[in-house]
Motif scaffolding. Structure first.
Motif: not given
Length: 355
Positions: A158-159, A162-166, A169-170
């Protein structure tokens, strides 16, 4: 039971910021030891220059044992022995060459010694204060972030999506009880909270009440239900997505407040069954749900020029549209004409076919 002078906290959310160090872990910037030492040396040199300037500008207020006034070299010498806490002894450099050697050789060695001896100790002592300050600043500013409860296989995937959607990370907070998992998340630059997601005070510390989305990726269905109930109570307007292992528990997650429920075991079972006779279909499905390569399913707002037209006539391969929160397949009557405010689900190209 008698309670001593030390304050007892019933809730993590009521704790002072310094008490949350170890519970919340802010991502650290990766700085090499050499860079860290060089920075300390530069600060030491800057302090030395400031001290020299102060002494030299006020040189008439200083006396030299040679009674010949204080020169610039004398000022540098005085500053170096003062900042290095050396002081004056029974043997002091008297000639210019001796003092020059003391400035160019002895003092850098003293500074290096202090850096090696004291630097690490100071870093350990100030780490807690730095973390407390970062936690306070983060908690006061964090809004519309994503909270992922559980950092197992489902949580990590899932992370990654989400990261691939831009999403930065913070702006992702991981909640888990396994410190090893939290360490892995922290290495990616994620904010981590150590504790059980079934506890409301842990979710409050993670900022669930101000979160945009909550991903419930617990390893047990009963835990997922309790986490969803707690998260919905804290965040009435958040988008809550939960994973369960058994279909019979889907209605419990829905009643608990989950907007979307994914049945992980049945989804995997369907793919396994399809792979027995249509393995290439499974490959395509895997490609579509892998957000960082090949093809991916995405969602976007409609453009003004597209309103009134048919989604089937667009250059994008549209799978459906979302209207007033309801998904309509592209072959349904509701999807014959695009309306203002609709959102399109379509297939986008992430990487060229040659890759």
């Amino acid at each position: 039971m008698k309670i001593g002078a030390r304050r007892v906290f019933d809730s993590l959310n009521d704790r002072a910021k310094h008490d949350l160090v170890g519970v919340i872990r802010m991502p650290e910037s990766s700085v090499s030891p050499v860079t860290s030492i060089l920075r300390r040396v530069l600060w030491a040199v800057l302090a030395l220059f400031v001290a020299v300037a102060i002494v030299y500008l006020d040189r008439d207020g200083y006396r030299d044992v040679n009674e010949d006034g204080v020169s610039l070299l004398d000022a540098v010498y005085y500053a170096t022995v003062s900042l290095s806490t050396t002081g004056y002894g029974d043997i002091t450099p008297a000639s210019d060459s001796a003092r020059l050697i003391n400035v160019l050789v002895i003092t850098p060695l003293r500074i290096l010694f202090l850096i090696i001896l004291v630097g690490t100790t100071l870093a350990v002592l100030t780490e807690r204060s730095r973390q407390a300050f970062k936690i306070q600043r983060w908690r006061s500013k964090v809004r519309d972030h994503v909270v992922v409860v559980g950092y197992g296989t489902k949580g990590r995937s899932a992370v990654s999506a989400v990261l691939s959607d831009g999403v930065e990370p913070s702006r992702i907070v991981v909640v888990d009880t396994d410190q090893t998992m939290l360490d892995a998340a922290s290495m990616l630059g994620l904010v981590t909270v150590h504790g059980s997601g079934t506890r409301s005070d842990v979710l409050r510390v993670a900022g669930v009440s101000r979160a945009k989305s909550v991903v419930v990726a617990a390893s047990r269905d009963d835990s997922a239900v309790l986490i969803t109930l707690t998260a919905r109570e804290l965040a009435p307007n958040a988008q809550i997505v939960a994973a369960v292992r058994e279909t019979e528990n889907v209605h419990l997650l829905r009643q608990s407040g989950a907007n979307q429920v994914v049945v992980s075991s049945e989804t995997a079972g369907r793919l396994l069954g399809m792979a027995t006779h249509t393995p290439t279909v499974v490959d395509m499905v895997e490609d579509l749900i892998t957000p960082d390569e090949g093809l991916a399913i995405s969602e976007r707002e409609v453009e003004a020029s597209e309103v009134g037209g048919s989604p089937r006539h667009l250059p994008d391969l549209v799978l459906g549209l979302v209207r007033a929160g309801t998904l309509h397949r592209v072959d349904s009557a509701e999807a014959d004409a695009i309306e203002a405010g609709d959102r399109l689900l379509y297939i986008r190209k992430v990487t060229p076919a040659s890759e």
